[in-house]
Structure formats: C-alpha cells, structure tokens
Scaffold this motif. Sequence first.
Motif, short mmCIF file in Angstrom:
data_model
loop_
_atom_site.label_atom_id
_atom_site.label_comp_id
_atom_site.label_asym_id
_atom_site.label_seq_id
_atom_site.Cartn_x
_atom_site.Cartn_y
_atom_site.Cartn_z
N TYR A 11 31.34 42.10 47.25
CA TYR A 11 32.11 42.33 48.48
C TYR A 11 31.38 41.75 49.69
CZ TYR A 11 33.77 44.73 52.63
OH TYR A 11 34.23 45.00 53.90
N ALA B 55 31.61 37.93 49.57
CA ALA B 55 32.95 37.49 49.92
C ALA B 55 33.19 37.59 51.43
CB ALA B 55 33.99 38.33 49.16
N LYS B 56 32.72 38.68 52.01
CA LYS B 56 32.89 38.88 53.45
C LYS B 56 32.06 37.87 54.24
CE LYS B 56 34.55 41.77 56.67
NZ LYS B 56 35.99 42.09 56.83
N ASP C 198 37.61 34.95 48.77
CA ASP C 198 38.04 36.06 47.92
C ASP C 198 36.89 36.50 47.02
OD1 ASP C 198 39.50 37.01 45.17
OD2 ASP C 198 40.73 37.47 46.93
N GLU C 199 36.88 37.76 46.63
CA GLU C 199 35.81 38.26 45.76
C GLU C 199 35.76 37.53 44.43
OE1 GLU C 199 34.83 42.43 45.41
OE2 GLU C 199 36.07 42.90 47.17
N THR C 200 36.91 37.06 43.95
CA THR C 200 36.91 36.32 42.68
C THR C 200 36.15 35.01 42.82
OG1 THR C 200 39.06 35.34 43.25
CG2 THR C 200 39.08 37.34 41.90
#
Length: 217
Positions: free
Chosen positions: A197, A200-201, A206-208
């Motif tokens: 997370y 990604a941030k 995206d987290e993927t």
Amino acid sequence: MDKHFILLNTVAVLSFRCVVLAFEPSPMQDFCVADPASIAKVNGLACKDPKSVSAEDFFFSVLHLAGNTSNTFGSKVTAVNVAQVPGLNTLGISLTRIDYAPWGINPPHTHPGATEILTVLEGSLPVGFVTSNPKNRLITKVLKKGEVLVFPIGLVHYQRNMGYGNVVAIAALSSQNPGVISIDNPVFVSEPAIETYILAKAFQVDETVASLIQSKL
C-alpha cells in the motif's frame, strides 16, 4: 587589505577544511592495513600489526580482465575497495572497473559515502546524474574514450551503452568503502518488505503494479 575580506577568506578556508574532514579523516600513520580477523568495533576496520604487513596487502590484479556482462543489466562492476585491498583502509580512495555489453546499463544508484569520477577507456557511453529535491534536474553527457565526468556524492547516477560494441570504464571514488544503493532493491525488496500500500501510494500506481514490481525483483 580589507579586514572583512581577510575574515571572509579565513571563514571560507576553515569551512572547506571542515567539509573535507566531514568525509574521511586523514590517517595518523603511514598505513593501517585492515585486519579482517579483528573483533574490535571501530568506524572502519582495525589495523593489522605493521610488522606483518606485506606488498600483497596493497596489491590487486584483476582489472585487466573483462567482467562477465551476461546478466539482466548487461554490465559488470569489478570493485577495488578495502575488501579487496586491505591496505586501502583509512586512505579514503577506491576504484572500480565497469564493463558494458552492447545496450547494457549500470542502473540508477547512489554512493552514500563518495564522489565518483568516471573515465571511459573504450567506446562511447551516455551517462547522467540527477540533482536533489526539489528540482531533480537531469544532467547528461555522452562520454567518449579518454573523457571524464564527475558524479557528486550521494546523487543518483547511471550509465548506458547505446552502441554495438563493448564499453570499458574506470571509476575512482573518494572513499575506501563508498557503498552503493540501487534505486529499486531498497524500496521493493527490503527485508521485511515495505507494505505494498505504501509503495503504491508513493509511486501513484495500483497495488497490483507495486506487487508485480516486487515479484520481478
């Protein structure tokens, strides 16, 4: 001569001396050959008994050999630091040979403990470094045989072979053990791992995508 001018020059000289000393202090003896067997906890490596020192402690014979570039990046760094040459201990200098296959790269990285000066021995090599926040200006140059570029301490830099032949370069660094931090591994494959997370941030993906990068590395 104006007193203010004298004072300004004195402050400048003292400031420069402080900056120099902030890196690696000058040795207080002829040499301090590293003793890997010592259990002493010091900032650096403990000294071997001078009476047991030989020429081999100051010698290394590998840089005439081409590095194996058959890897993901197509480059190979052959280091000559205190780990290879114990006599470098406390002397504040080290060396590397870098081999680049056609289209090979030395990926973005930093040396937290040293400024680097790179000299191209064979071929042509586009190189670059990025200034610190907030501007993050990219400074680039294509180096030809015999040409030199300096990468200031701590700044992210890289090299890429954009030709069809092999390239060889030699880099001198202002530390016996300059350290190297690649940009990808510390962020995406730390132990334990940074939470997906957060990655990604931070990278606005995206987290993927963050997970995919972690799995690739």
